[in-house]
Scaffold this motif. Structure first.
Motif, PDB file in Angstrom:
ATOM      1  N   ALA A   8       2.074   0.330   9.646  1.00  0.00           N
ATOM      2  CA  ALA A   8       2.203   0.151   8.200  1.00  0.00           C
ATOM      3  C   ALA A   8       1.885  -1.287   7.814  1.00  0.00           C
ATOM      4  O   ALA A   8       1.416  -1.561   6.720  1.00  0.00           O
ATOM      5  N   ALA A  11      -1.600  -2.984   5.929  1.00  0.00           N
ATOM      6  CA  ALA A  11      -2.090  -3.060   4.555  1.00  0.00           C
ATOM      7  C   ALA A  11      -1.083  -3.675   3.597  1.00  0.00           C
ATOM      8  O   ALA A  11       0.039  -3.214   3.464  1.00  0.00           O
ATOM      9  N   LEU A  13       1.143  -5.865   3.012  1.00  0.00           N
ATOM     10  CA  LEU A  13       2.532  -6.323   3.075  1.00  0.00           C
ATOM     11  C   LEU A  13       2.610  -7.832   2.951  1.00  0.00           C
ATOM     12  O   LEU A  13       1.710  -8.550   3.344  1.00  0.00           O
ATOM     13  N   GLN A 205      11.955  -3.355  -1.096  1.00  0.00           N
ATOM     14  CA  GLN A 205      11.490  -4.471  -0.289  1.00  0.00           C
ATOM     15  C   GLN A 205      12.043  -5.816  -0.715  1.00  0.00           C
ATOM     16  O   GLN A 205      12.419  -6.014  -1.854  1.00  0.00           O
ATOM     17  N   HIS A 228      10.684  -2.425   3.398  1.00  0.00           N
ATOM     18  CA  HIS A 228       9.981  -3.510   4.071  1.00  0.00           C
ATOM     19  C   HIS A 228      10.693  -4.831   3.782  1.00  0.00           C
ATOM     20  O   HIS A 228      11.139  -5.059   2.660  1.00  0.00           O
ATOM     21  N   ASN A 253       8.019   5.109   6.172  1.00  0.00           N
ATOM     22  CA  ASN A 253       7.235   3.863   6.132  1.00  0.00           C
ATOM     23  C   ASN A 253       8.218   2.698   6.059  1.00  0.00           C
ATOM     24  O   ASN A 253       8.642   2.293   4.980  1.00  0.00           O
TER      25      ASN A 253
END
Ligand SMILES: *[C@@H]1O[C@H](CO)[C@@H](O)[C@H](O)[C@H]1NC(C)=O
Ligand SMILES: *[C@@H]1O[C@H](CO)[C@@H](O)[C@H](O)[C@H]1NC(C)=O
Ligand SMILES: *[C@@H]1O[C@H](CO)[C@@H](O)[C@H](O)[C@H]1NC(C)=O
Ligand SMILES: *[C@@H]1O[C@H](CO)[C@@H](O)[C@H](O)[C@H]1NC(C)=O
Ligand SMILES: *[C@@H]1O[C@H](CO)[C@@H](O)[C@H](O)[C@H]1NC(C)=O
Ligand SMILES: *[C@@H]1O[C@H](CO)[C@@H](O)[C@H](O)[C@H]1NC(C)=O
Ligand SMILES: *[C@@H]1O[C@H](CO)[C@@H](O)[C@H](O)[C@H]1NC(C)=O
Ligand SMILES: *[C@@H]1O[C@H](CO)[C@@H](O)[C@H](O)[C@H]1NC(C)=O
Length: 453
Positions: A8, A11, A13, A205, A228, A253
């Motif tokens: 993951a 892309a 992040l 996130q 994330h 994810n």
């Protein structure tokens, strides 16, 4: 079988690696403006918007509407009954200053007492450390049913929630759904000794959660997908289900998650990854400095979690997960292994590291570790090879006490959970959440003798 990784992290992040996660300056969290600025902009005191003690709901909504584009919704010291629940949607540059106790009343069975949605630059806090939401969950639980949740933030960015108590929720206590750039700290959550009363569930996130105590016998502080860049530290699971990731399903994810300094006493586990089928990826997770006492499970990845119905997919990929410096004791290590890795057979875990784990058993004189369906991994019963046989299990029996297992205790662990048929008293935010540690940010609540800034 070697399963190629689809990370993951490839892309889009924010490029924060685990060692950087501990430095939250690299991802700013919290409200954009201080509460002082908001106090100077406008103050909307709920007691000026109706009879707030009779039912806080309508005055709270009216005060929010008056201050939602900038200001402080002030709930002064005192006790407020709340039978009408509110959704406070679309605010910016605002705060709720909760100095009193909100007590659930009435018979609404679902929803959230307070939902904050699509807000930015938001703070919910107590300045005197006495702010609390009392859910009187026992009134539902004693009848064998659940009721409303206490607090839910959905699509909230640049926020903080701190120095409050969330008590006896009739369902989940605090959920952060798709939130970002948030800080949560100096929180005590006390629920009954029963499943379904989650402490904190978070997905989104760039969130920093620290200095939190949870009693409840279900999720302590748990990450769900998608998530994330989440840092969780100084967590005290005082008679709880324990911390976890999951339950995970299709399209998982999750990346860059770190837990540090987690103390669990009488919990279901110290940490469990839980899924049953599903797909997607969990990658780049560090779980360090865990202390456990008398927990059922300890270090646990469960790709066949039977409490979850089987989800579509070959299994969630658990990749690059490091468990480091775990000490303490478990309830019965020959009944439930303190190291237990059971990855999906059709999606073996990759790059798992277990290092410096010393957990001894409270019952009996031996324990075992058990690992299955992992490749390219290191430590204890893990498989360092990149080949594996589906469901082949490596079991190691441990008959000597692991060196360095003895771990400190918190000053006063719960010796039993809170009953479901009587009211749970509102506590103050405690002075410590991990042995030897004081809160990163001093508590608002001040005791004359023991508190040191
Ligand atoms: C995972 O989430 C990140 C961040 O939101 C996103 O950029 C990425 O496309 C997602 N990956 C998948 C496979 O959905
Ligand atoms: C507000 O409601 C409470 C409880 O119903 C009542 O005792 C009190 O008199 C009310 N206050 C006013 C100003 O009406
Ligand atoms: C429902 O309302 C009644 C009347 O106010 C109250 O006595 C009872 O405790 C409430 N039930 C719950 C589950 O809160
Ligand atoms: C999230 O909140 C922002 C305001 O902060 C709003 O513009 C946006 O439409 C919201 N997104 C969703 C999916 O509700
Ligand atoms: C394995 O995991 C460690 C720790 O998370 C990480 O630093 C390393 O890059 C990973 N290796 C691979 C090949 O993904
Ligand atoms: C611990 O577990 C083992 C294996 O299940 C069982 O035989 C033993 O009785 C248990 N000990 C206690 C004290 O429950
Ligand atoms: C592996 O074990 C799981 C759980 O017991 C089972 O559902 C699955 O069918 C097994 N897979 C193989 C390939 O044996
Ligand atoms: C754990 O919970 C019990 C019961 O409420 C409480 O007495 C104790 O102080 C808590 N421990 C700490 C360190 O706060």
């Amino acid at each position: 079988m070697f399963v190629p990784l689809v990370l993951a992290a490839a892309a889009g992040l924010v490029p924060v690696c685990l060692t950087q996660l501990a430095d939250t300056s690299l991802f700013p969290v919290g409200p954009l403006a201080s509460s002082d600025i908001k106090w100077n902009t406008k103050v909307c005191d709920v007691t000026n918007y109706g009879n707030a003690t009779a039912d806080l709901g309508p005055p709270l909504l009216a005060a929010f509407n008056a201050c939602s584009t900038g200001g402080v919704v002030h709930i002064p010291s005192g006790t407020y009954s709340m039978s009408t629940f509110v959704t406070l949607s679309g605010g910016s540059a605002w705060a709720i200053n909760l100095e009193g106790t909100i007590e659930r009343a009435g018979n609404v069975t679902g929803g959230n007492m307070i939902a904050v949605t699509s807000s930015t630059d938001f703070e919910l806090y107590s300045g005197n450390g006495e702010g609390a939401i009392q859910g009187y969950g026992y009134k539902f639980l004693s009848q064998g049913s659940y009721g409303p949740r206490l607090l839910r933030l959905t699509n909230v960015t640049s926020f903080a929630v701190h120095d409050i108590a969330l008590v006896d929720s009739p369902a989940f206590h605090f959920v952060m759904d798709t939130c970002s750039q948030g800080e949560v700290f100096n929180i005590i959550i006390r629920g009954a000794n029963k499943g379904g009363l989650d402490g904190i569930d978070v997905w989104g996130q760039q969130i920093w959660i620290h200095d939190v105590e949870v009693s409840n016998k279900d999720e302590c502080v748990t990450v769900k997908s998608p998530a994330h860049n989440i840092l969780i530290e100084d967590i005290y699971c005082n008679w709880s289900g324990g911390c976890a990731m999951g339950s995970l399903n299709a399209g998982t994810n999750i990346s860059h998650i770190q837990y540090s300094n987690v103390y669990s006493s009488n919990a279901n586990q110290m940490y469990m990854f839980k899924s049953n089928g599903g797909d997607g990826t969990v990658t780049d997770v560090l779980l360090e400095n865990f202390i456990g006492h008398n927990n059922a499970y300890s270090l646990y990845i469960n790709g066949y979690w039977s409490s979850e119905t089987v989800q579509p997919g070959d299994g969630v990929l658990y990749d690059s997960i490091t468990f480091s410096n775990w000490i303490g004791d478990c309830a019965n290590g020959s009944q439930r292994p303190p190291i237990y890795i059971n990855c999906p057979a059709s999606m073996p875990c990759t790059n798992i590291t277990i290092e410096d784990v010393a957990i001894w058993t409270d019952a009996g004189n031996e324990e075992y570790y058990k690992c299955a369906n992992d490749i390219d991994s290191h430590g204890y019963c893990l498989n360092s090879d990149i080949d594996f046989t589906p469901n082949a299990t490596v079991t190691s029996t441990v008959t000597a006490t692991p060196s360095g297992w003895a771990a400190p205790y918190m000053p006063s662990d719960l010796s039993t959970g809170f009953a479901t048929d009587s009211s749970i008293p509102v506590p103050t935010v405690p002075a410590t959440f991990f042995p030897g540690a004081t809160p990163v940010t001093p508590r608002a609540y001040q005791e004359s003798s023991t508190y040191e800034a």
